[in-house]
Scaffold this motif. Structure first.
Motif, short mmCIF file in Angstrom:
data_model
loop_
_atom_site.label_atom_id
_atom_site.label_comp_id
_atom_site.label_asym_id
_atom_site.label_seq_id
_atom_site.Cartn_x
_atom_site.Cartn_y
_atom_site.Cartn_z
N ALA A 88 8.10 -18.25 -11.74
CA ALA A 88 6.79 -18.07 -11.12
C ALA A 88 6.88 -17.21 -9.85
CB ALA A 88 6.18 -19.42 -10.77
N ASN A 89 7.92 -17.40 -9.07
CA ASN A 89 8.04 -16.65 -7.82
C ASN A 89 8.62 -15.27 -8.00
OD1 ASN A 89 6.93 -18.38 -5.76
ND2 ASN A 89 8.53 -19.80 -6.39
N GLY A 90 9.07 -14.96 -9.20
CA GLY A 90 9.53 -13.61 -9.47
C GLY A 90 8.38 -12.68 -9.79
N GLU A 91 7.19 -13.25 -9.98
CA GLU A 91 6.02 -12.45 -10.32
C GLU A 91 5.53 -11.69 -9.10
OE1 GLU A 91 1.54 -13.13 -12.14
OE2 GLU A 91 2.70 -14.82 -11.45
N ARG A 92 5.16 -10.47 -9.30
CA ARG A 92 4.60 -9.66 -8.22
C ARG A 92 3.22 -9.20 -8.65
NH1 ARG A 92 7.71 -11.89 -5.42
NH2 ARG A 92 9.70 -11.07 -4.74
N VAL A 93 2.23 -9.53 -7.83
CA VAL A 93 0.87 -9.10 -8.13
C VAL A 93 0.57 -7.85 -7.32
CG1 VAL A 93 0.04 -11.39 -8.76
CG2 VAL A 93 -0.04 -10.68 -6.40
N PRO A 94 -0.32 -7.01 -7.81
CA PRO A 94 -0.63 -5.78 -7.07
C PRO A 94 -1.24 -6.11 -5.70
CG PRO A 94 -1.51 -5.69 -9.29
CD PRO A 94 -1.01 -7.08 -9.08
N ASN A 95 -0.92 -5.30 -4.73
CA ASN A 95 -1.45 -5.45 -3.39
C ASN A 95 -2.85 -4.84 -3.37
OD1 ASN A 95 -2.09 -5.37 -0.70
ND2 ASN A 95 -0.13 -4.49 -0.05
N ARG A 96 -3.85 -5.63 -3.01
CA ARG A 96 -5.21 -5.09 -3.05
C ARG A 96 -5.47 -4.10 -1.92
NH1 ARG A 96 -9.42 -9.73 -1.17
NH2 ARG A 96 -8.73 -9.87 0.97
N TYR A 97 -4.57 -4.05 -0.93
CA TYR A 97 -4.74 -3.11 0.17
C TYR A 97 -3.91 -1.84 -0.02
CZ TYR A 97 -6.85 -7.16 2.30
OH TYR A 97 -7.65 -8.24 2.54
N ALA A 98 -3.22 -1.74 -1.13
CA ALA A 98 -2.39 -0.56 -1.38
C ALA A 98 -3.27 0.68 -1.55
CB ALA A 98 -1.54 -0.77 -2.63
N LYS A 99 -2.70 1.79 -1.22
CA LYS A 99 -3.45 3.04 -1.39
C LYS A 99 -3.64 3.30 -2.87
CE LYS A 99 -1.57 5.29 2.70
NZ LYS A 99 -0.78 6.43 3.17
N PRO A 100 -4.83 3.74 -3.25
CA PRO A 100 -5.03 4.05 -4.66
C PRO A 100 -4.22 5.28 -5.03
CG PRO A 100 -6.98 4.63 -3.39
CD PRO A 100 -6.03 3.92 -2.46
N LEU A 101 -3.86 5.36 -6.30
CA LEU A 101 -3.12 6.53 -6.76
C LEU A 101 -3.99 7.76 -6.59
CD1 LEU A 101 -1.55 5.10 -10.03
CD2 LEU A 101 -0.43 5.50 -7.84
#
Length: 110
Positions: A88-101
């Motif tokens: 469960a802790n190996g999961e990485r969710v996208p950062n909602r504050y990341a710059k869009p591509l």
């Protein structure tokens, strides 16, 4: 398809198939139940296939304090709850504050 493919199986072939079937049923009957797996303490070698890692990776992660574990005597062990925590802790969710591509500008027709 040849004529040999259409021939009925021989007695030897049937006996081999029945032996394989009996062995498969025996493996299923001797498999541990969910309750037994919940109480079992896994060595790094036993936990490695569940995590898709090597036993060496698990041992190093235990030594570095990156994953939870318990000890039985002086040996590190992982419970089913520890394995679920690691997954469960190996999961990485996208950062909602990341710059869009950035979108590539359209090329002008030549």
């Amino acid at each position: 398809m040849t004529r040999n493919d259409l021939d009925p199986p021989t007695e030897t072939t049937l006996i081999l198939r029945l032996t394989e079937l009996a062995a498969a049923v025996e493996r299923l009957a001797s498999a541990p139940s969910a309750a037994e797996l919940e109480l079992k303490c896994f060595t790094p070698d036993e936990a490695a296939p569940y995590l898709g890692k090597t036993a060496n990776w698990i041992t190093e992660a235990i030594r570095d304090g990156r994953i939870p574990y318990t000890t039985v005597g002086r040996s590190p062990r992982l419970t089913a709850a520890h394995i679920r925590w690691i997954q469960a802790n190996g999961e990485r969710v996208p950062n909602r504050y990341a710059k869009p591509l950035s979108k590539q500008p359209a090329r002008a027709a030549a």
